[in-house]
Write a protein that holds these residues in place. Structure first.
Motif, mmCIF file in Angstrom:
data_model
loop_
_atom_site.group_PDB
_atom_site.id
_atom_site.type_symbol
_atom_site.label_atom_id
_atom_site.label_comp_id
_atom_site.label_asym_id
_atom_site.label_seq_id
_atom_site.Cartn_x
_atom_site.Cartn_y
_atom_site.Cartn_z
ATOM 1 N N THR A 107 0.858 -1.177 0.000
ATOM 2 C CA THR A 107 0.000 0.000 0.000
ATOM 3 C C THR A 107 0.899 1.233 0.000
ATOM 4 O OG1 THR A 107 -1.749 -1.213 1.118
ATOM 5 C CG2 THR A 107 -1.822 1.194 1.281
ATOM 6 N N SER A 108 0.552 2.214 -0.831
ATOM 7 C CA SER A 108 1.424 3.363 -1.070
ATOM 8 C C SER A 108 0.681 4.688 -0.902
ATOM 9 C CB SER A 108 1.966 3.309 -2.503
ATOM 10 O OG SER A 108 2.689 2.135 -2.731
ATOM 11 N N VAL A 109 1.451 5.761 -0.911
ATOM 12 C CA VAL A 109 0.877 7.106 -0.906
ATOM 13 C C VAL A 109 -0.071 7.212 -2.100
ATOM 14 C CG1 VAL A 109 1.395 9.561 -1.229
ATOM 15 C CG2 VAL A 109 2.826 8.161 0.267
ATOM 16 N N GLY A 110 -1.258 7.725 -1.858
ATOM 17 C CA GLY A 110 -2.271 7.859 -2.900
ATOM 18 C C GLY A 110 -3.315 6.767 -2.874
ATOM 19 N N ASP A 111 -3.020 5.645 -2.211
ATOM 20 C CA ASP A 111 -4.019 4.597 -2.059
ATOM 21 C C ASP A 111 -5.050 5.025 -1.026
ATOM 22 O OD1 ASP A 111 -2.882 2.877 -3.935
ATOM 23 O OD2 ASP A 111 -1.585 1.929 -2.447
ATOM 24 N N HIS A 112 -6.139 4.265 -0.934
ATOM 25 C CA HIS A 112 -7.226 4.608 -0.010
ATOM 26 C C HIS A 112 -7.447 3.482 0.995
ATOM 27 C CE1 HIS A 112 -9.102 7.285 -3.377
ATOM 28 N NE2 HIS A 112 -7.985 7.799 -2.882
ATOM 29 N N ILE A 113 -7.941 3.872 2.154
ATOM 30 C CA ILE A 113 -8.373 2.918 3.172
ATOM 31 C C ILE A 113 -9.780 3.320 3.588
ATOM 32 C CG2 ILE A 113 -7.978 1.954 5.466
ATOM 33 C CD1 ILE A 113 -5.009 2.609 5.143
ATOM 34 N N LEU A 114 -10.715 2.396 3.472
ATOM 35 C CA LEU A 114 -12.079 2.624 3.915
ATOM 36 C C LEU A 114 -12.214 2.015 5.298
ATOM 37 C CD1 LEU A 114 -14.995 3.560 3.305
ATOM 38 C CD2 LEU A 114 -15.390 1.265 2.361
ATOM 39 N N PHE A 115 -12.526 2.857 6.271
ATOM 40 C CA PHE A 115 -12.695 2.381 7.640
ATOM 41 C C PHE A 115 -14.037 2.880 8.136
ATOM 42 C CE2 PHE A 115 -11.831 2.723 12.312
ATOM 43 C CZ PHE A 115 -11.807 1.355 12.538
ATOM 44 N N GLY A 116 -14.926 1.931 8.438
ATOM 45 C CA GLY A 116 -16.301 2.320 8.761
ATOM 46 C C GLY A 116 -16.943 2.882 7.503
ATOM 47 N N THR A 117 -17.476 4.082 7.595
ATOM 48 C CA THR A 117 -18.099 4.731 6.437
ATOM 49 C C THR A 117 -17.245 5.871 5.895
ATOM 50 O OG1 THR A 117 -19.343 6.204 7.885
ATOM 51 C CG2 THR A 117 -20.425 4.138 7.230
ATOM 52 N N VAL A 118 -16.007 5.972 6.359
ATOM 53 C CA VAL A 118 -15.138 7.076 5.955
ATOM 54 C C VAL A 118 -13.959 6.533 5.149
ATOM 55 C CG1 VAL A 118 -13.746 9.020 6.758
ATOM 56 C CG2 VAL A 118 -15.795 8.358 8.023
ATOM 57 N N LYS A 119 -13.694 7.191 4.022
ATOM 58 C CA LYS A 119 -12.556 6.808 3.191
ATOM 59 C C LYS A 119 -11.419 7.798 3.443
ATOM 60 C CE LYS A 119 -13.274 5.309 -1.017
ATOM 61 N NZ LYS A 119 -13.561 5.344 -2.476
ATOM 62 N N TYR A 120 -10.204 7.243 3.551
ATOM 63 C CA TYR A 120 -9.001 8.039 3.809
ATOM 64 C C TYR A 120 -8.010 7.837 2.671
ATOM 65 C CZ TYR A 120 -10.875 8.176 8.521
ATOM 66 O OH TYR A 120 -11.700 8.351 9.606
#
Length: 110
Positions: A87-100
């Protein structure tokens, strides 16, 4: 137990969910950092099993974790199976209902 979805977007033509990571009771930044770390190739391949076979030898996979469910097929070339990228800078992580978004330092809410 909570899960985080790892979405590779940085180097792909279209985003793709590559894994779900069980983050336990972690919340907030702790959960994001745990999911990020679990999907790094440092001592093996996070997307492969507890051992890795390479050039006819079997090695312990230091990046294996039972907390990871891999959601994409692994690439096979000339009889060798390659793991997914870190996983790298620019990728996303969805945790709960919020995407980071994964930033150079930390995460930003999208």
């Amino acid at each position: 137990m909570a899960q985080a979805a790892i979405i590779h977007t940085a180097f792909e033509d279209t985003p793709r969910t590559v894994a779900f990571v069980e983050v336990g009771d972690r919340t907030g930044t702790d959960a994001l950092e745990y999911a990020y770390r679990r999907t790094q190739n440092i001592e093996g391949s996070w997307s492969k099993g507890p051992t890795i076979e390479w050039d006819g030898e079997t090695h312990d996979n230091g990046d294996y974790s039972e907390d990871i469910t891999v959601m994409q097929p692994l690439h096979v070339s000339e009889g060798k199976t390659y793991g997914l990228r870190s996983t790298s800078v620019g990728d996303h992580i969805l945790f709960g209902t919020v995407k980071y978004r994964v930033d150079s330092f930390g995460f930003s809410e999208l």
